[in-house]
Structures are given as C-alpha cells and as structure tokens.
Design a protein around this motif. Structure first.
Motif, PDB file in Angstrom:
ATOM      1  N   THR A  31      19.000  23.629 -23.389  1.00 54.18           N
ATOM      2  CA  THR A  31      18.664  22.343 -24.268  1.00 54.18           C
ATOM      3  C   THR A  31      18.008  21.538 -23.288  1.00 54.18           C
ATOM      4  N   VAL A  32      18.327  21.419 -21.927  1.00 56.34           N
ATOM      5  CA  VAL A  32      17.749  20.475 -21.187  1.00 56.34           C
ATOM      6  C   VAL A  32      16.290  21.020 -20.850  1.00 56.34           C
ATOM      7  N   LYS A  33      16.222  22.284 -20.725  1.00 60.47           N
ATOM      8  CA  LYS A  33      14.757  22.907 -20.440  1.00 60.47           C
ATOM      9  C   LYS A  33      13.870  22.677 -21.792  1.00 60.47           C
ATOM     10  N   MET A  34      14.571  22.987 -23.034  1.00 59.91           N
ATOM     11  CA  MET A  34      13.750  22.582 -24.220  1.00 59.91           C
ATOM     12  C   MET A  34      13.193  21.470 -24.473  1.00 59.91           C
ATOM     13  N   LEU A  35      14.216  20.104 -24.104  1.00 60.59           N
ATOM     14  CA  LEU A  35      13.811  19.109 -24.065  1.00 60.59           C
ATOM     15  C   LEU A  35      12.910  18.294 -23.135  1.00 60.59           C
ATOM     16  N   LEU A  36      12.646  19.181 -21.947  1.00 63.05           N
ATOM     17  CA  LEU A  36      11.571  19.065 -20.823  1.00 63.05           C
ATOM     18  C   LEU A  36      10.485  19.664 -21.428  1.00 63.05           C
ATOM     19  N   GLN A  37      10.381  20.694 -21.874  1.00 61.72           N
ATOM     20  CA  GLN A  37       9.311  21.520 -21.991  1.00 61.72           C
ATOM     21  C   GLN A  37       8.612  21.907 -23.322  1.00 61.72           C
ATOM     22  N   LYS A  38       9.164  21.129 -24.345  1.00 57.24           N
ATOM     23  CA  LYS A  38       8.906  20.952 -25.611  1.00 57.24           C
ATOM     24  C   LYS A  38       8.805  19.816 -26.234  1.00 57.24           C
ATOM     25  N   PRO A  39       7.854  18.861 -25.867  1.00 58.44           N
ATOM     26  CA  PRO A  39       7.983  17.582 -26.204  1.00 58.44           C
ATOM     27  C   PRO A  39       7.616  17.445 -27.661  1.00 58.44           C
ATOM     28  N   ALA A  40       6.748  18.427 -28.330  1.00 60.54           N
ATOM     29  CA  ALA A  40       6.428  18.522 -29.820  1.00 60.54           C
ATOM     30  C   ALA A  40       7.754  18.782 -30.744  1.00 60.54           C
ATOM     31  N   ARG A  41       8.756  19.486 -30.225  1.00 63.14           N
ATOM     32  CA  ARG A  41       9.965  19.619 -30.772  1.00 63.14           C
ATOM     33  C   ARG A  41      10.708  18.483 -30.849  1.00 63.14           C
ATOM     34  N   GLU A  84       4.487  11.178 -22.179  1.00 58.80           N
ATOM     35  CA  GLU A  84       5.228  10.189 -22.770  1.00 58.80           C
ATOM     36  C   GLU A  84       6.821  10.433 -23.382  1.00 58.80           C
ATOM     37  N   LEU A  85       6.804  11.439 -24.340  1.00 61.14           N
ATOM     38  CA  LEU A  85       7.879  11.946 -24.799  1.00 61.14           C
ATOM     39  C   LEU A  85       8.763  12.558 -23.708  1.00 61.14           C
ATOM     40  N   VAL A  86       8.184  13.193 -22.608  1.00 61.06           N
ATOM     41  CA  VAL A  86       9.172  13.689 -21.714  1.00 61.06           C
ATOM     42  C   VAL A  86       9.863  12.496 -20.828  1.00 61.06           C
ATOM     43  N   GLU A  87       9.120  11.664 -20.670  1.00 67.99           N
ATOM     44  CA  GLU A  87       9.501  10.433 -20.084  1.00 67.99           C
ATOM     45  C   GLU A  87      10.612   9.709 -20.768  1.00 67.99           C
ATOM     46  N   TYR A  88      10.375   9.515 -22.176  1.00 66.51           N
ATOM     47  CA  TYR A  88      11.412   9.129 -23.067  1.00 66.51           C
ATOM     48  C   TYR A  88      12.772   9.756 -22.888  1.00 66.51           C
ATOM     49  N   MET A 113      15.821  20.500 -12.599  1.00 69.00           N
ATOM     50  CA  MET A 113      14.612  19.638 -13.125  1.00 69.00           C
ATOM     51  C   MET A 113      13.445  20.008 -12.613  1.00 69.00           C
ATOM     52  N   GLN A 114      12.998  20.513 -11.261  1.00 69.84           N
ATOM     53  CA  GLN A 114      12.198  20.889 -10.598  1.00 69.84           C
ATOM     54  C   GLN A 114      11.529  22.172 -11.256  1.00 69.84           C
ATOM     55  N   LEU A 115      12.561  23.006 -11.340  1.00 64.49           N
ATOM     56  CA  LEU A 115      12.131  24.438 -11.977  1.00 64.49           C
ATOM     57  C   LEU A 115      11.736  24.360 -13.180  1.00 64.49           C
ATOM     58  N   TYR A 116      12.325  23.623 -14.110  1.00 66.45           N
ATOM     59  CA  TYR A 116      11.715  23.172 -15.539  1.00 66.45           C
ATOM     60  C   TYR A 116      10.549  22.635 -15.533  1.00 66.45           C
ATOM     61  N   THR A 117      10.339  21.903 -14.804  1.00 62.84           N
ATOM     62  CA  THR A 117       8.951  21.046 -14.570  1.00 62.84           C
ATOM     63  C   THR A 117       7.805  22.084 -14.245  1.00 62.84           C
ATOM     64  N   MET A 118       8.379  23.016 -13.189  1.00 57.78           N
ATOM     65  CA  MET A 118       7.230  23.907 -12.487  1.00 57.78           C
ATOM     66  C   MET A 118       6.972  25.037 -13.709  1.00 57.78           C
ATOM     67  N   ASP A 119       8.019  25.342 -14.441  1.00 57.14           N
ATOM     68  CA  ASP A 119       7.946  26.445 -15.224  1.00 57.14           C
ATOM     69  C   ASP A 119       6.797  26.036 -16.204  1.00 57.14           C
ATOM     70  N   GLU A 120       6.759  24.651 -16.619  1.00 59.38           N
ATOM     71  CA  GLU A 120       5.874  24.299 -17.446  1.00 59.38           C
ATOM     72  C   GLU A 120       4.619  24.229 -17.024  1.00 59.38           C
ATOM     73  N   ALA A 121       4.457  23.758 -15.819  1.00 59.66           N
ATOM     74  CA  ALA A 121       2.972  23.748 -15.123  1.00 59.66           C
ATOM     75  C   ALA A 121       2.322  25.147 -14.979  1.00 59.66           C
ATOM     76  N   PHE A 122       3.053  26.188 -14.673  1.00 60.29           N
ATOM     77  CA  PHE A 122       2.724  27.666 -14.615  1.00 60.29           C
ATOM     78  C   PHE A 122       2.148  28.175 -15.722  1.00 60.29           C
ATOM     79  N   ARG A 123       2.469  27.546 -16.987  1.00 54.49           N
ATOM     80  CA  ARG A 123       2.210  28.188 -18.174  1.00 54.49           C
ATOM     81  C   ARG A 123       0.932  27.601 -18.770  1.00 54.49           C
ATOM     82  N   ASN A 124       0.442  26.144 -18.056  1.00 47.58           N
ATOM     83  CA  ASN A 124      -0.705  25.764 -18.334  1.00 47.58           C
ATOM     84  C   ASN A 124      -1.788  26.073 -17.517  1.00 47.58           C
TER      85      ASN A 124
END
Length: 124
Positions: A31-41, A84-88, A113-124
């Motif tokens: 859930t934490v991962k989803m909230l960080l990596q899926k701002p559209a959700r 902005e959604l992630v910061e919120y 938190m670092q892993l989930y943020t890096m996960d997202e960065a690697f996908r882009n």
C-alpha cells in the motif's frame, strides 16, 4: 473537507475498511509503495472521496459563491502534478500511521522509502 487520507483507517477494495494495525506487513508495504508510485491512483481515490462526501455547506467559498464545492475540489485535485500528489500523501495522517506501524514491526522505513522512490525513477 476530509478524505480517507485524514484518518487512520485504510479503505480497501470494495469499500472494506481496515485499521492499519490489522493489515499484514506485506499489505502495508504494498500500500505504501502504491501510494508513492501511483499518484494517478491517489488522485482517483481523492476524487471518489469528494464525490461521495456529504456537505453541510454545499458550496465552496468564492467571491460570488456560485461554484459547487465538489467541482472546485475535484478541479483542485486534478490540477496537482504527480510530484505534488506524492508530497501530499507523504504528509497525511494515513500514510504516517502506516509508516509508524511498519516501524513498530521492525521495518526500515527510511530504506523502503528510498527503494520505492528509486523503483519509480528506474521505470522512467
């Protein structure tokens, strides 16, 4: 106006409500991962909360008081960027309750938190 992120209960699939402490560790991590990596959700959850809310005062304050609070709120939320959604989310009661529960279970939340943020960065 309050949303699910202002409380300490997770509203899951099909509207099932869970106390954060009742969630399994794996579920909390996902859930934490989803909230960080899926701002559209996150944005979709916020819109749903607004559309399903009841209001004592049916209008948002504006100079001419003609705008519907739901429309104004939905516009404001759908105007936020992914960042902005992630910061919120990171500043909400719900998210911080989840992190505190994970920490209480021995999870290194700083690292995830670092892993989930890096996960997202690697996908882009």
């Amino acid at each position: 106006m309050n949303t699910r992120f202002d409380g300490q209960l997770w509203i899951g699939a099909f509207g099932v409500t869970l106390e954060v402490k009742e969630m399994e560790t794996g579920h909390l991590l996902n859930t934490v991962k989803m909230l960080l990596q899926k701002p559209a959700r996150v944005q979709a959850m916020l819109v749903a909360d607004i559309e399903n809310a009841t209001f004592a005062e049916p209008q948002a304050w504006t100079a001419n008081r003609k705008e519907d609070i739901r429309k104004v709120s939905v516009h404001n939320i759908t105007s936020l960027s992914a960042e902005e959604l992630v910061e919120y989310v990171k500043g909400t009661t719900l998210f911080n309750t989840m992190l505190a529960e994970l920490e209480a279970r021995g999870v290194n939340t700083e690292n995830i938190m670092q892993l989930y943020t890096m996960d997202e960065a690697f996908r882009n």
